[in-house]
Design a protein around this motif. Structure first.
Motif, PDB file in Angstrom:
ATOM      1  N   ALA A   1     -11.094  21.699  21.397  1.00  0.00           N
ATOM      2  CA  ALA A   1     -10.496  22.949  21.872  1.00  0.00           C
ATOM      3  C   ALA A   1      -9.386  22.573  22.829  1.00  0.00           C
TER       4      ALA A   1
ATOM      5  N   GLN B   1      -8.482  25.824  18.396  1.00  0.00           N
ATOM      6  CA  GLN B   1      -9.671  25.017  18.156  1.00  0.00           C
ATOM      7  C   GLN B   1      -9.524  24.365  16.796  1.00  0.00           C
TER       8      GLN B   1
ATOM      9  N   SER C   1      -1.855  41.255  11.841  1.00  0.00           N
ATOM     10  CA  SER C   1      -1.557  40.242  12.849  1.00  0.00           C
ATOM     11  C   SER C   1      -1.068  38.969  12.174  1.00  0.00           C
TER      12      SER C   1
ATOM     13  N   TYR D   1      -5.922  31.879   9.299  1.00  0.00           N
ATOM     14  CA  TYR D   1      -7.378  31.987   9.204  1.00  0.00           C
ATOM     15  C   TYR D   1      -7.832  32.519   7.860  1.00  0.00           C
TER      16      TYR D   1
ATOM     17  N   GLN E   1     -12.899  44.663  13.688  1.00  0.00           N
ATOM     18  CA  GLN E   1     -12.236  43.362  13.638  1.00  0.00           C
ATOM     19  C   GLN E   1     -13.204  42.251  14.038  1.00  0.00           C
TER      20      GLN E   1
ATOM     21  N   LYS F   1      -9.642  41.951   7.216  1.00  0.00           N
ATOM     22  CA  LYS F   1      -9.788  41.800   8.667  1.00  0.00           C
ATOM     23  C   LYS F   1      -8.489  41.387   9.361  1.00  0.00           C
TER      24      LYS F   1
ATOM     25  N   GLU G   1     -20.081  29.464  13.569  1.00  0.00           N
ATOM     26  CA  GLU G   1     -18.682  29.656  13.959  1.00  0.00           C
ATOM     27  C   GLU G   1     -18.615  29.807  15.467  1.00  0.00           C
TER      28      GLU G   1
ATOM     29  N   TYR H   1      -6.040  43.267   9.967  1.00  0.00           N
ATOM     30  CA  TYR H   1      -5.412  44.392  10.654  1.00  0.00           C
ATOM     31  C   TYR H   1      -5.958  44.469  12.066  1.00  0.00           C
ATOM     32  N   PHE H   2      -5.057  44.567  13.046  1.00  0.00           N
ATOM     33  CA  PHE H   2      -5.541  44.510  14.421  1.00  0.00           C
ATOM     34  C   PHE H   2      -5.721  45.883  15.048  1.00  0.00           C
ATOM     35  N   LYS H   3      -5.486  46.941  14.271  1.00  0.00           N
ATOM     36  CA  LYS H   3      -5.769  48.287  14.776  1.00  0.00           C
ATOM     37  C   LYS H   3      -6.635  48.999  13.731  1.00  0.00           C
TER      38      LYS H   3
ATOM     39  N   SER I   1      -0.567  36.182  13.486  1.00  0.00           N
ATOM     40  CA  SER I   1      -1.304  35.018  13.984  1.00  0.00           C
ATOM     41  C   SER I   1      -2.583  34.777  13.197  1.00  0.00           C
ATOM     42  N   LEU I   2      -3.036  35.772  12.449  1.00  0.00           N
ATOM     43  CA  LEU I   2      -4.308  35.617  11.738  1.00  0.00           C
ATOM     44  C   LEU I   2      -4.146  35.037  10.341  1.00  0.00           C
TER      45      LEU I   2
ATOM     46  N   ARG J   1     -12.093  32.024   7.462  1.00  0.00           N
ATOM     47  CA  ARG J   1     -12.731  32.497   8.691  1.00  0.00           C
ATOM     48  C   ARG J   1     -12.806  34.023   8.662  1.00  0.00           C
ATOM     49  N   ILE J   2     -11.785  34.643   8.052  1.00  0.00           N
ATOM     50  CA  ILE J   2     -11.808  36.108   7.902  1.00  0.00           C
ATOM     51  C   ILE J   2     -11.427  36.474   6.474  1.00  0.00           C
TER      52      ILE J   2
ATOM     53  N   SER K   1      -3.503  28.324  22.696  1.00  0.00           N
ATOM     54  CA  SER K   1      -4.883  27.883  22.701  1.00  0.00           C
ATOM     55  C   SER K   1      -5.310  27.750  21.252  1.00  0.00           C
TER      56      SER K   1
ATOM     57  N   CYS L   1      -9.837  31.966  18.815  1.00  0.00           N
ATOM     58  CA  CYS L   1      -8.536  31.392  19.142  1.00  0.00           C
ATOM     59  C   CYS L   1      -8.435  31.047  20.620  1.00  0.00           C
ATOM     60  N   TRP L   2      -9.309  31.628  21.445  1.00  0.00           N
ATOM     61  CA  TRP L   2      -9.399  31.388  22.898  1.00  0.00           C
ATOM     62  C   TRP L   2      -8.209  31.914  23.693  1.00  0.00           C
TER      63      TRP L   2
ATOM     64  N   SER M   1      -6.770  39.239  17.145  1.00  0.00           N
ATOM     65  CA  SER M   1      -7.384  39.913  16.007  1.00  0.00           C
ATOM     66  C   SER M   1      -7.691  41.368  16.308  1.00  0.00           C
ATOM     67  N   GLY M   2      -7.519  41.763  17.561  1.00  0.00           N
ATOM     68  CA  GLY M   2      -7.800  43.151  17.908  1.00  0.00           C
ATOM     69  C   GLY M   2      -9.284  43.445  18.077  1.00  0.00           C
TER      70      GLY M   2
END
Lengths: 150, 444
Positions: free
Chosen positions: B330, B325, B42, B48, A92, B58, A117, B60-62, B44-45, B53-54, B323, A97-98, A73-74
Motif C-alpha cells: 500500500a 494498493q 468514475s 478496477y 456503490q 458499479k 478484498e 457510477y458514483f451517484k 478512476s474506477l 474488483r467491481i 494512494s 484505493c485509500w 467510487s461514491g
C-alpha cells in the motif's frame, strides 16, 4: 445530530473501547472465536499516545467530510437522516484505493480484509445498536454521546 | 431565475451541480457531456473493471435517481464547440444552442499521445474514458503480449489489472524510476519489486522509437534498439487539460485554464474546476494542473459557492496526491517528494525511515511539511496531508515525526472546522504525575 464526545482526563488507556469495537463489528461477536479464525483485529476507535497520556481518536462524522469528497467510487456517503458517514451502506462498492485514508485529518480510517478484498473501514456509530459499543464498554465514562446542531 | 450551465459530467461537474442545488432550490442547472454515457461514471474506477474488483454496474458514483432528485437537466453526446462570451451562449456539435448566466468549465483532461510512427495501427489504445475500456476489452482476445507506455499511475493500474488476467505485460518508462511524479526512488522501488515478482517486466530509461506492424501492431522498438513483441499497446504517458474550448473563447490559459482563488476565469461569468484548471501549488511553489479526483470534487464544491456569489476562497491546492494498493504493497504520497539541486534557497530537510516492509519520508521546508511518502503503514497519511494544507510550523515535533504514534493525538486543538469532540481539560491533567491526581481528576 448525535456525535461522540471525550472527557480526556478520565481515560487510562485500558482500550476496552477498542476491544468492544472489534467484537461488535465481527461476525463471531466473540473475541476468542474471532482470533481463532485468524483475523487481524481492526478497531474503528483508536486510543493513541501523546506525551504518555492516552488520547482516544474518534470519527467526527464531519459536515463536508473530506473522506466523502475523496472517495472515487461514491461508496462513502453521509446518511441524510442520521448524519452518519459510512462506506458500506450504499449501492456503490469500496475498491480499496485509500483516498479516504489520505484525506482524513483525524486518522480514523483503517484497512481490513473482507471476503479476500482489502476495504476501508471506519466508525459507523454502531447504527444497529441503541448506544455505540465503545460508549457502553468504557469503565470510566470517558466517551459519551452528545447531541449538537450543525 | 439564474441559468447555470456546466460543461463536463465527471468529478468536478457533478459535485458542482449537487452543491449548487443544495444551496439554491430554484436556479436552472444544465449539465452537458460529450461522452455517450447516460449516467456519470468514475474514470478512476475503469482499471478496477479489468481486475474484476467491481462489475460494470458499479462504475457510477451517484445513485440512479441523481438527476431527478436534484432537479438537474442532463444532455449527453453533446460536445460544446463554441462559447459566445458576449451574448452568453454556447453551441454544440449537434447545433444545440444554450444560453447561460453563469458557466462552469469542467471538461477534464485527455490522454497525451506521443509522436511515434505507425501510431494509428490497430490495437493501439489510450486509457482514459469508458470508450477506451470497451475498445481494449473487445480486443483482449487477440492479445497476448501487451506493452504499456508510461509507468505513471494509470499505466501501473492497467498493467496490474491485465497481468492479473494472465497476459504478458511489459511497461516502458522514459524516467529512471516508475511513478516519477508521485514517488522518490526508494518508494517507487517497493512497488516495482512487488509488481516484478508477479511477472510484470519493466523497461526503464526507455522510450518507444518505432512501432512495427502492417494493419495491426506486432512489435515496438525501444531507445536501446530492443525489440519487444507486442500485439497490443496501451498509451498512458500523461494527460493534458481539455482547454481548447477556453482558448478559442479567448479565456486566459497557460498549462491549463487560469483561474483565481475564487475559481473564476478571466471572464467574471465563467468558472473552472477539475483537471482543466491550473492553480498555484503551495508545495512546489509553481502553478500546475492536477489529475486528482479529490481535488476535482472539492473544486466543484467551491466553484458552486462562488457561482452563487458566496465568495469562498479556494486555498492550499496540492497538485500531487496519490494512494494505491498493489498486491501486498500500500502506498500513499502527497505534495513535493523530490528535492532538486536547482531549488530555491529555502531551508529543506528530509526525514525518513526505511525498514524491510515499511518506508516513511517527510519533506520539510522552513520547518513546515510540504510532502510525504508512506509505504505499508499508511494510517497517518490523512494527518500529514492536513498538516501540509495548514502549513503549520512543526519544529517542536521534529523528533516525533517518524514515530508510529505521531497521529492526530498531537493536534487535538485543531478542530478542522468540525465540532469540538474533547471536553475542556482540568488543570490537574497537565501535571506529569497526572495519574496520582486521579482521585480528584479522573472521577474515581
Amino acid at each position: 445530530m448525535k456525535k461522540l464526545f471525550i472527557n480526556l482526563e478520565r481515560c487510562f488507556g485500558c482500550k476496552r473501547c477498542e476491544l468492544a469495537c472489534i467484537i461488535e463489528h465481527s461476525e463471531e461477536k466473540n473475541y476468542a472465536y474471532y482470533l481463532l479464525n485468524q483475523k487481524e483485529p481492526k478497531t474503528r476507535i483508536f486510543v493513541e499516545n501523546y506525551l504518555n497520556r492516552p488520547i482516544p481518536l474518534v470519527c467526527h462524522h464531519c459536515k463536508d467530510a473530506l473522506c466523502i469528497s475523496a472517495c472515487i467510487s461514491g461508496c462513502m456517503q453521509k446518511d441524510e437522516k442520521t448524519d452518519i458517514v459510512r462506506n458500506d451502506n450504499s449501492e456503490q462498492k469500496c475498491v480499496g484505493c485509500w483516498m479516504c485514508i489520505l484525506n482524513c485529518p483525524f486518522n480514523v480510517i483503517d484497512r481490513e480484509m473482507k471476503n479476500d478484498e482489502l476495504q476501508a473501514i471506519k466508525c459507523d456509530f454502531c447504527a444497529n445498536r441503541e448506544i455505540p459499543a465503545c460508549v457502553e464498554a468504557c469503565p470510566n465514562e470517558v466517551i459519551s454521546v452528545i447531541d449538537i446542531n450543525e | 431565475m439564474m441559468n447555470i450551465l456546466i460543461i463536463g459530467a465527471s468529478a468536478a461537474g457533478i459535485s458542482a451541480a449537487e452543491t449548487l442545488r443544495k444551496l439554491d432550490k430554484n436556479c436552472n442547472i444544465t449539465i452537458l457531456t460529450k461522452e455517450n454515457c447516460n449516467r456519470p461514471y468514475s474514470k478512476s474506477l475503469l482499471a478496477y473493471l479489468f481486475s474484476n474488483r467491481i462489475d460494470l454496474n458499479k462504475i457510477y458514483f451517484k445513485p440512479k435517481n441523481f438527476f431527478e432528485k436534484y432537479n438537474l437537466t442532463y444532455f449527453n453526446n453533446e460536445e460544446v464547440i463554441e462559447i459566445d462570451r458576449k451574448n452568453k451562449f454556447i453551441k454544440t456539435k449537434n447545433n444545440k444552442k444554450l444560453n447561460y448566466d453563469k458557466l462552469l468549465l469542467a471538461t477534464g483532461s485527455k490522454s497525451f499521445i506521443p509522436e511515434i510512427n505507425n501510431i494509428s495501427l490497430n490495437n493501439i489504445f489510450t486509457f482514459n474514458e469508458y470508450q477506451n475500456y470497451q475498445d481494449i476489452k473487445k480486443n483482449l482476445n487477440n492479445a497476448k503480449n501487451i506493452v504499456v507506455l508510461g509507468a505513471g499511475f494509470v499505466g501501473l493500474e492497467i498493467a496490474y489489472a491485465l497481468n492479473n488476467l494472465g497476459f504478458d505485460v511489459s511497461i516502458v518508462e522514459k524516467c529512471s524510476q516508475i511513478l516519477p511524479n508521485q514517488m522518490d526512488n526508494t518508494g517507487s522501488y517497493f512497488i516495482q519489486k512487488e509488481l516484478e515478482n508477479k511477472g510484470i517486466k519493466f523497461f526503464l530509461n526507455q522510450s518507444i522509437i518505432e512501432i512495427e506492424g502492417s494493419k495491426n501492431i506486432s512489435n515496438v522498438i525501444l531507445s536501446d534498439k530492443t525489440r519487444l513483441k507486442s500485439n497490443m499497446l496501451i498509451i498512458c504517458s500523461g494527460v493534458i487539460p481539455n482547454k481548447e474550448i477556453a482558448k478559442n473563447a479567448d479565456l486566459e490559459t497557460k498549462k491549463g485554464l487560469v483561474v483565481d482563488e475564487y475559481l473564476t476565469t478571466s471572464d467574471n461569468n465563467i468558472y473552472g474546476a477539475g483537471d482543466i484548471i491550473e492553480l498555484y501549488d503551495i508545495t512546489t511553489k509553481s502553478s500546475n494542473c492536477s489529475g486528482s479526483w479529490a481535488n476535482a470534487v472539492i473544486q466543484g464544491q467551491y466553484a458552486a459557492y462562488n457561482i452563487l456569489g458566496y465568495k469562498k476562497r479556494y486555498k492550499n491546492f496540492i497538485a500531487v496526491q496519490n494512494s494505491i494498493q498493489f498486491y501486498n504493497v500500500a502506498a500513499t504520497s502527497n505534495g513535493k517528494v523530490h528535492i532538486d539541486l536547482s531549488d530555491d534557497q529555502s531551508n529543506y530537510e528530509v526525514l525518513s525511515i526505511k525498514e524491510k516492509n515499511y518506508y516513511k519520508k517527510i519533506v520539510l521546508r522552513d520547518n513546515k511539511i510540504i510532502g510525504f511518502i508512506l509505504i505499508n503503514k499508511i494510517n497517518q497519511a490523512g494527518l500529514l496531508s492536513a498538516l501540509i494544507k495548514l502549513q503549520l510550523d512543526i519544529s517542536e515535533y521534529k523528533e516525533k515525526l517518524l514515530y508510529d504514534d505521531f497521529t492526530y493525538s498531537y493536534f487535538i486543538d485543531e478542530k478542522f472546522e468540525q465540532y469540538n469532540a474533547y471536553a475542556e481539560i482540568p488543570d490537574c491533567w497537565k501535571y506529569n504525575e497526572w495519574y496520582l491526581e486521579r482521585k480528584f481528576c479522573a472521577g474515581i
